[in-house]
Write an enzyme that holds these catalytic residues in place. Structure first.
Site, mmCIF file in Angstrom:
data_model
loop_
_atom_site.group_PDB
_atom_site.id
_atom_site.type_symbol
_atom_site.label_atom_id
_atom_site.label_comp_id
_atom_site.label_asym_id
_atom_site.label_seq_id
_atom_site.Cartn_x
_atom_site.Cartn_y
_atom_site.Cartn_z
ATOM 1 N N GLY A 57 51.782 55.588 113.826
ATOM 2 C CA GLY A 57 51.555 54.173 114.062
ATOM 3 C C GLY A 57 52.816 53.334 114.119
ATOM 4 O O GLY A 57 52.806 52.245 114.680
ATOM 5 N N ASP A 58 53.899 53.830 113.518
ATOM 6 C CA ASP A 58 55.192 53.139 113.576
ATOM 7 C C ASP A 58 56.285 54.201 113.609
ATOM 8 O O ASP A 58 57.172 54.250 112.749
ATOM 9 C CB ASP A 58 55.364 52.214 112.364
#
Length: 273
Positions: free
Chosen positions: A189-190
């Site tokens: 996600g990051d």
């Protein structure tokens, strides 16, 4: 001492004694991070609206630590005076963002393999969703509040009003939702270089940190951020292209979808704020 720092102090005061906790700054989320003086643990502190998000990061970190992917172990969780503190063990190595260009070239296959292994986890077993609809909803909220940080935007987008940037993404949403449904994996996600740890001697990936956005999503969420962030280290176009080709080869993607990658790369900056 203001209310915010008082809340942090209340959390830090409840940490076990015998060690100092040294501030090491804050990231895009705005949480404040402290390193234990022996280097073996980190404490991340959040208050106000950020505290529930940190609790979500705790649950994600705990879940991923059950797999052999190098997620940090959760050592403690503290709530005090409206703030929360997540204490995790340190993952050995250095952030991939600390590597120079030649070292990152050598580490790159191991990094790509680690992200591939994350994506290979069974989606049905992951209790966390990072779906596109939710992330667009977050972007709508950030844009509506005028909270987009222009420093996070691609330079060519900084003169365009955020509502216009968002509208362009919303026009693509039906197609991207269909793609997501057919290519759902467990995503970091990051997946930026600061969140990927590497042994500086062997240049092998040792783990993944800052897991607050982990969840099921289109794999292009991670691939787009990883490629874009690595370009900041590689100033030569040939080197960046070779690394991009190697990444897609490891992930068995024969024909990369550039428009899809661009979509997620432009969505991400609108979701922080």
């Amino acid at each position: 001492m203001n209310r915010s720092s008082s809340s942090w102090a209340a959390c830090l005061a409840r940490l076990p004694g015998g060690r100092q906790w040294l501030p090491v700054g804050s990231g895009e989320s705005g949480d404040h991070v402290f390193r234990r003086s022996d280097g073996e643990a980190y404490a991340k502190v959040a208050d106000g609206e950020r505290a529930p998000l940190l609790e979500a990061e705790r649950r994600r970190t705990q879940w991923l630590s059950a797999f052999d992917l190098g997620a940090p172990p959760v050592l403690d969780w503290i709530e005090a005076d409206g703030a929360a503190c997540l204490v995790t063990g340190a993952v050995r190595g250095v952030p991939a963002s600390d590597l120079d260009a030649p070292a990152l070239v050598r580490a790159w296959p191991s990094i790509a393999e680690r992200i591939k292994a994350l994506h290979a986890l069974p989606v049905r077993d992951c209790p966390f969703a990072r779906g596109l609809s939710a992330m667009v909803g977050r972007a709508e909220d950030v844009v509506a509040r005028g909270a987009v940080n222009p420093d996070f935007l691609d330079p060519e987008d900084r003169d365009t009003p955020p509502p216009v940037l968002l509208a362009r993404l919303q026009a693509e949403l039906p197609m991207r939702l269909d793609q997501e449904a057919g290519d759902l994996v467990v995503c970091h996600g990051d997946a930026c270089l600061p969140n990927i740890m590497v042994d500086p001697e062997t240049l092998r990936c040792t783990g993944l940190v800052d897991l607050g956005r982990l969840g099921t999503a289109d794999r292009h969420v991670d691939l787009a951020l990883l490629i874009a962030n690595a370009r900041e280290t590689w100033t030569g176009g040939d080197q960046a292209q070779a690394a991009r080709d190697r990444l897609f080869a490891i992930h068995a993607i024969e024909v990369p979808d550039q428009a899809r990658l661009d979509f997620y790369l432009r969505l991400d900056p609108l979701t922080w704020g």
